[in-house]
Design a protein around this motif. Structure first.
Motif, PDB file in Angstrom:
ATOM      1  N   GLU A  55     -13.042 -29.191  36.004  1.00 57.89           N
ATOM      2  CA  GLU A  55     -14.240 -29.858  36.506  1.00 57.89           C
ATOM      3  C   GLU A  55     -14.599 -31.070  35.650  1.00 57.89           C
ATOM      4  OE1 GLU A  55     -17.205 -26.866  36.620  1.00 57.89           O
ATOM      5  OE2 GLU A  55     -16.364 -25.833  38.370  1.00 57.89           O
ATOM      6  N   ASN A  58     -12.169 -33.842  36.503  1.00 59.46           N
ATOM      7  CA  ASN A  58     -12.532 -34.458  37.785  1.00 59.46           C
ATOM      8  C   ASN A  58     -13.763 -35.342  37.641  1.00 59.46           C
ATOM      9  OD1 ASN A  58     -10.433 -33.208  39.159  1.00 59.46           O
ATOM     10  ND2 ASN A  58     -11.650 -31.429  39.724  1.00 59.46           N
ATOM     11  N   ARG A  61     -12.738 -38.566  35.971  1.00 53.39           N
ATOM     12  CA  ARG A  61     -12.049 -39.472  36.892  1.00 53.39           C
ATOM     13  C   ARG A  61     -13.021 -40.113  37.883  1.00 53.39           C
ATOM     14  NH1 ARG A  61      -6.630 -35.893  38.414  1.00 53.39           N
ATOM     15  NH2 ARG A  61      -5.639 -36.026  36.355  1.00 53.39           N
ATOM     16  N   ARG A  62     -13.952 -39.294  38.405  1.00 50.26           N
ATOM     17  CA  ARG A  62     -14.930 -39.851  39.342  1.00 50.26           C
ATOM     18  C   ARG A  62     -15.805 -40.897  38.663  1.00 50.26           C
ATOM     19  NH1 ARG A  62     -15.509 -34.433  41.033  1.00 50.26           N
ATOM     20  NH2 ARG A  62     -17.440 -34.241  39.838  1.00 50.26           N
TER      21      ARG A  62
END
Length: 210
Positions: A55, A58, A61-62
């Protein structure tokens, strides 16, 4: 010690050994259950840690993508408004009659050059911020970046080739800022393994700018 006393003591010792064996067996069973429970908890904690790590990756990266998009597309609305100004400068230049340009009047010539330099400076500034001009004449029609305004019968070029640019388009990053308004050829040979391309949807903003 009498035989009777020995016989009485023997069962007591046997019972004690048996009880001790039962306690030992019970202790082993308890340790095994505790070990199984600890292994299960360890697997759960490991799985939870892996999920948290995934998580966080992610999210990283977001966040990086959002920061990149913010930097790339922050000026999109401003750039779109500036395109209207650039279009007006180009219309002003195109509206000057050829005989007026050839008249040789120094003041008029300086005015023309000033307007031309202003237009080029504006486009250059937009390009430095990631805005690129789309002038796709001779290219294959791409509905993602071009808006077909009309078709031109022309058997000499492949169908769906852009043969006329009514108004140049602009892109910023990987997004279209304004589609190029074009005329496409029809009646020519089909491009191999190519599905026919339908004219793009009407772009109200593009027609308003035209």
């Amino acid at each position: 010690m009498s035989d009777q006393a020995k016989d009485e003591r023997a069962p007591s010792e046997a019972e004690a050994v048996e009880a001790n064996a039962e306690r030992t067996e019970g202790s082993i069973d308890g340790d095994y259950e505790a070990l199984v429970r600890l292994l299960k908890e360890n697997e759960e904690l490991k799985d939870r840690a892996l999920r948290v790590a995934a998580e966080m990756e992610n999210l990283r990266r977001r966040t990086a993508r959002d920061v990149h998009d913010a930097r790339t597309y922050a000026v999109a609305n401003f750039a779109r408004d500036m395109l209207s100004v650039s279009d007006n400068l180009r219309r002003a230049l195109d509206a000057i009659p050829a005989e007026a340009k050839a008249s040789g009047d120094a003041g008029f010539k300086a005015l023309i050059e000033g307007v031309d330099l202003t237009e080029r400076a504006m486009l250059s500034a937009l390009e430095r911020h990631g805005v690129k001009k789309l002038a796709p004449e001779g290219e294959k029609f791409d509905p993602n970046f071009h808006q077909a305004m009309f078709e031109v019968p022309n058997p000499d070029v492949p169908a769906n080739t852009v043969v006329q640019v009514v108004q140049p388009g602009y892109s910023i990053g990987e997004r279209v800022l304004r589609p190029a308004m074009v005329g496409v050829a029809k009646g020519g040979p089909k491009i191999a393994a190519e599905a026919p391309v339908e004219p793009g949807p009407v772009n109200e903003q593009a027609e308003k700018d035209a």
